[in-house]
Scaffold this motif. Structure first.
Motif, mmCIF file in Angstrom:
data_model
loop_
_atom_site.group_PDB
_atom_site.id
_atom_site.type_symbol
_atom_site.label_atom_id
_atom_site.label_comp_id
_atom_site.label_asym_id
_atom_site.label_seq_id
_atom_site.Cartn_x
_atom_site.Cartn_y
_atom_site.Cartn_z
ATOM 1 N N ARG A 671 0.809 -1.221 0.000
ATOM 2 C CA ARG A 671 0.000 0.000 0.000
ATOM 3 C C ARG A 671 0.847 1.278 0.000
ATOM 4 N N ARG A 672 2.119 1.161 0.320
ATOM 5 C CA ARG A 672 2.940 2.368 0.393
ATOM 6 C C ARG A 672 3.518 2.664 -0.990
ATOM 7 N N VAL A 673 2.632 3.149 -1.856
ATOM 8 C CA VAL A 673 3.008 3.548 -3.215
ATOM 9 C C VAL A 673 2.545 4.978 -3.444
ATOM 10 N N VAL A 674 3.253 5.691 -4.310
ATOM 11 C CA VAL A 674 2.832 7.019 -4.732
ATOM 12 C C VAL A 674 2.792 7.032 -6.258
ATOM 13 N N LEU A 675 1.652 7.387 -6.804
ATOM 14 C CA LEU A 675 1.450 7.410 -8.247
ATOM 15 C C LEU A 675 1.879 8.775 -8.783
ATOM 16 N N VAL A 676 2.828 8.764 -9.723
ATOM 17 C CA VAL A 676 3.412 10.003 -10.234
ATOM 18 C C VAL A 676 3.411 9.957 -11.757
ATOM 19 N N ASN A 677 3.031 11.058 -12.397
ATOM 20 C CA ASN A 677 3.075 11.140 -13.855
ATOM 21 C C ASN A 677 4.511 10.918 -14.337
ATOM 22 N N PRO A 678 4.719 10.097 -15.365
ATOM 23 C CA PRO A 678 6.088 9.819 -15.823
ATOM 24 C C PRO A 678 6.886 11.071 -16.188
ATOM 25 N N ASP A 679 6.234 12.066 -16.796
ATOM 26 C CA ASP A 679 6.959 13.293 -17.142
ATOM 27 C C ASP A 679 7.385 14.053 -15.890
ATOM 28 N N ASP A 680 6.515 14.097 -14.876
ATOM 29 C CA ASP A 680 6.900 14.725 -13.609
ATOM 30 C C ASP A 680 8.036 13.942 -12.956
#
Length: 759
Positions: A671-680
């Motif tokens: 559960r310890r995930v952070v979803l980040v845009n690939p370009d960011d």
């Protein structure tokens, strides 16, 4: 046979990531549902229980508040509803022997998932001052302990009475009556943390703080806008309603920072087509930047005003107020500012406008993605402006649809669970029960935490829920709870709040929705109100998990008799014996519940009156629907920072963690995930699979850190990130709240990502 609970906490620091899904439900949902149900209940109990969920003669799902259709399927439940039922109807038990083996210090180190998996609570448990183990206690002694602390207070306002959305109408009415007889309006509830912004905005603009549509309105709509909501996980049965609306010719626009499988394609597991191709739900996906919704709807309103014949002038003249001031503000909207605020392309906004102009009947649905920002209330007001312009409130197939997240959270508010009660409600309570209720406003959730932190509140009593995990600013909240003299939780299962206690603590085990409620006058039923204002009965079918459980109404009535004394003239003993007597009193106090017992006996229940929907009458201060003209706001992001929204995984309901997967987003075993845009991520030099600490930034300068999150490259809106709560609630400042509603701003948290020591 059901399986045994996990002995140790599973390792959660190495989640597996795969491609996200493009469709929801289908055969995988059936398999996942049956597997989790069998683990908790076994085969026979699974069949007995699930076939009673949401049936007219069965029990209301303890999950979300989505309404049931008139004609119900034999399997009228979704995957997450089945998980909620399985967790409650589980064969696993938490006995006094469990507490003897696990000190509170051990429980405090456990994950919420592990705590919840242990099973149903079986006995009242007491944690004496200075002790590290809960010990069994009789009900009589438990009520004595609460009475000791309440009567020792220098003021009733030093007590806080919290309510979860699971609580029935009958229990909620009794609970608020007890608190007000004691002398306080300190009645915070989970609405304070979710749809308070909706209620604030709608009460001001249309005069009723609830949605204005029924299921039939969705079926008749030409256009349905779903904004800031993920029904595939949070309200899965809504997908069936959208599917039916699509079959009737509706189009769907999704406005969200993340693509969500449930809104892309729905594979209805109850139809042959659903098990194969499924139905495409979204016709236009607007991947909006977090918090940009007010700017989007303001520009749409300007464009509608600029289109000849687009405004319903007869409706505006006859039913609204404030149009001129609103028009002046709307005409100031511009393309450049809106595109910067929303991150959208001009052609997508123009396409949305064409769909609006082609539609006579429009429904706008929303959830937490709109309600948990500093500017949530003006954001929702702008949606009301959008609907008023074309007369889309008070006619079939049109209206506002805030989708509630817990099964009776709306009903609890209707029953008087509110720290700022309307004078008319208090007047009715006074006439019916012959006492003067307190008139001074009480604490909402945020103010209750501050009061506990500052020593101004000393007793915390929770009717259900997991307050510690649900609340913002985790470290502040936990420190505040530990300052209390007594914390009491009426619960069905173990959770984090039982391990973060005051000097003394009680756990009072209660019946669940699935269980038979037998009182002195016979078997009882309770009632609930769904997200669209339908009230219906709920009858449990299973034998209680333990003979030592009491129902929520019984707990309130016995506590009231012990605290208020036998000389109190409220017939608490009669109310406990026969809930019909409670409903008789509700009928005389709460508008819309006249002849309550007779009407709720009708299979399927009844709809509460809603003046804007039923009569195009708007009970506002002006007597009309109010246009508003607030300045446009949206979050501004410093260089090198991201805007974080907290959200649920698919194996989660509110703070209850059913499992460690989020299969629609491709996340497994963590559960310890952070979803980040690939370009960011590229700009910030964050590789997929690297580990970071999330550090929030706010004007108080306090560092709030959530360590050890795996970076997942994911198609979020640019500049935006997402991570699961309650793990990220630590990042949300207690004082970062929505204007007017005071709801924690959990959907727009400015964060920086620092390389983690665990990487």
């Amino acid at each position: 046979m059901a399986t045994k609970p996990p002995q140790g906490d599973p390792v959660q620091d190495a989640p597996k990531v795969a491609e996200r899904k493009r469709a929801a439900a289908g055969l995988p949902a059936i398999g996942h549902t049956l597997r989790m149900a069998h683990q908790q209940m076994g085969v026979k109990r699974t069949a007995l229980t699930l076939l009673s969920v949401n049936q007219k003669d069965g029990f209301d799902c303890p999950g979300c508040a989505w309404p049931e259709p008139e004609h119900r399927h034999k399997a009228e439940f979704c995957e997450n509803g089945a998980k909620a039922v399985a967790e409650e109807a589980t064969l696993r038990r938490v006995t006094p022997e469990f507490f003897a083996a696990h000190p509170v210090s051990d429980l405090a180190r456990r994950s919420g998932y592990w705590l919840g998996q242990q099973g149903r609570l079986t006995h009242p448990m007491y944690l004496p001052e200075g002790a590290d183990h809960y010990e069994p206690v009789s009900w009589e002694r438990a009520f004595d302990i609460v009475a000791e602390e309440l009567t020792a207070l220098s003021s009733p306002d030093e007590a806080v009475f919290y309510t979860s959305g699971r609580t029935s109408n009958e229990a909620a009415f009794l609970y608020q009556l007890f608190a007000r007889k004691l002398g306080t309006n300190n009645l915070p509830d989970c609405s304070n943390m979710c749809h308070e912004s909706s209620g604030s905005a709608l009460s001001e603009t249309i005069g009723v703080g609830k949605g204005s549509v029924l299921l039939d309105d969705l079926y008749q709509a030409d256009l349905i806008v779903v904004a800031g909501q993920n029904p595939g996980t949070n309200h899965p049965r809504m997908l069936s309603a959208l599917e039916k609306a699509k079959a009737n010719g509706a189009r769907v626009v999704s406005v969200n920072p993340l693509p969500e499988a449930g809104l892309e394609r729905f594979k209805n597991p109850q139809t042959p087509k659903g098990l194969t191709a499924g139905t495409t739900l979204t016709d236009l996906f607007l991947q909006i930047r977090i918090g940009g919704d007010q700017a989007l709807f303001r520009l749409l309103n300007k464009l509608i005003l600029d289109t000849p014949g687009a405004v319903d002038e007869e409706f505006v003249r006859g039913h609204t107020h404030g149009f001129e001031q609103f028009t002046e503000a709307a005409r100031a909207a511009d393309w450049d500012g809106t595109l910067a605020a929303t991150g959208l392309a001009r052609e997508d906004v123009e396409r949305f406008l064409r769909m609006v102009l082609d539609s006579e009947r429009i429904v706008v649905c929303w959830a937490m993605g709109l309600t948990q920002h500093k500017h949530s209330v003006p954001m929702i007001r702008e949606i009301v402006n959008f609907l008023l312009l074309r007369g889309n409130i008070g006619r079939p197939g049109a209206g506002v649809c805030p989708v509630r997240g817990h099964s009776n959270v709306q009903g609890d508010r209707t029953m008087g669970i509110f720290e700022r009660p309307a004078p008319a409600f208090l007047d009715a309570l006074e006439r019916e029960f012959g006492f003067a209720p307190p008139r001074e406003h009480g604490y909402d959730v945020v103010r209750a935490i501050r009061a506990l932190r500052d020593g101004e509140a000393k007793v915390f009593f929770a009717m259900g829920g997991n307050f510690v995990s649900a609340s913002p600013d985790t470290e502040v909240t936990e420190a505040a709870m530990r300052r209390a003299r007594l914390t009491v939780h009426v619960s069905t299962k173990l959770n984090r709040s039982h391990a973060v206690t005051g000097a003394r603590a009680l756990i009072l085990p209660t019946l669940g929705r699935t269980e038979r409620d037998l009182q002195a006058s016979g078997e009882q039923f309770v009632t609930v109100e769904d997200s669209m204002g339908m009230v219906h009965a709920s009858r449990g079918r299973l034998e209680p998990a333990s003979p030592h459980l009491l129902s929520e109404p019984a707990i309130v009535c016995r506590l009231a008799r012990r605290v208020l004394g036998t000389e109190d003239d409220v017939p608490w003993e009669e109310f406990e014996k026969d809930y019909a007597t409670v409903r008789d009193r509700i009928a005389r106090v709460v508008p819309g519940f006249e002849d309550f017992n007779a009407r709720v006996a009708h299979p399927g229940g009844f709809a509460l009156p809603h003046a804007p929907r039923d009569e195009r009458r708007f009970p506002t201060a002006t007597g009309k629907a109010n246009f508003t003209a607030a300045p446009v706001e949206y979050p501004h992001l410093p260089e090198g920072r991201l805007l974080l929204q907290t959200l649920r995984s698919h194996d989660q309901y509110n703070t209850t963690i059913y499992g460690l997967d989020d299969r629609y987003r491709g996340i497994r075993n963590g559960r310890r995930v952070v979803l980040v845009n690939p370009d960011d991520a590229q700009a910030l030099k964050l590789a997929d699979g690297s580990y970071v600490d999330l550090v929030s930034e706010w004007k108080d300068g306090v560092e709030r850190r959530a360590p050890g999150f795996r970076v997942v490259h994911y198609p979020t809106a640019r500049g935006c990130a997402a991570a699961y709560y309650p793990e990220t609630n630590v990042l949300v400042p207690l004082d970062a709240t929505a204007d007017v509603s005071n709801t924690p701003a959990s959907k727009s948290v400015v964060v920086r990502l620092e390389q983690s020591a665990t990487d």
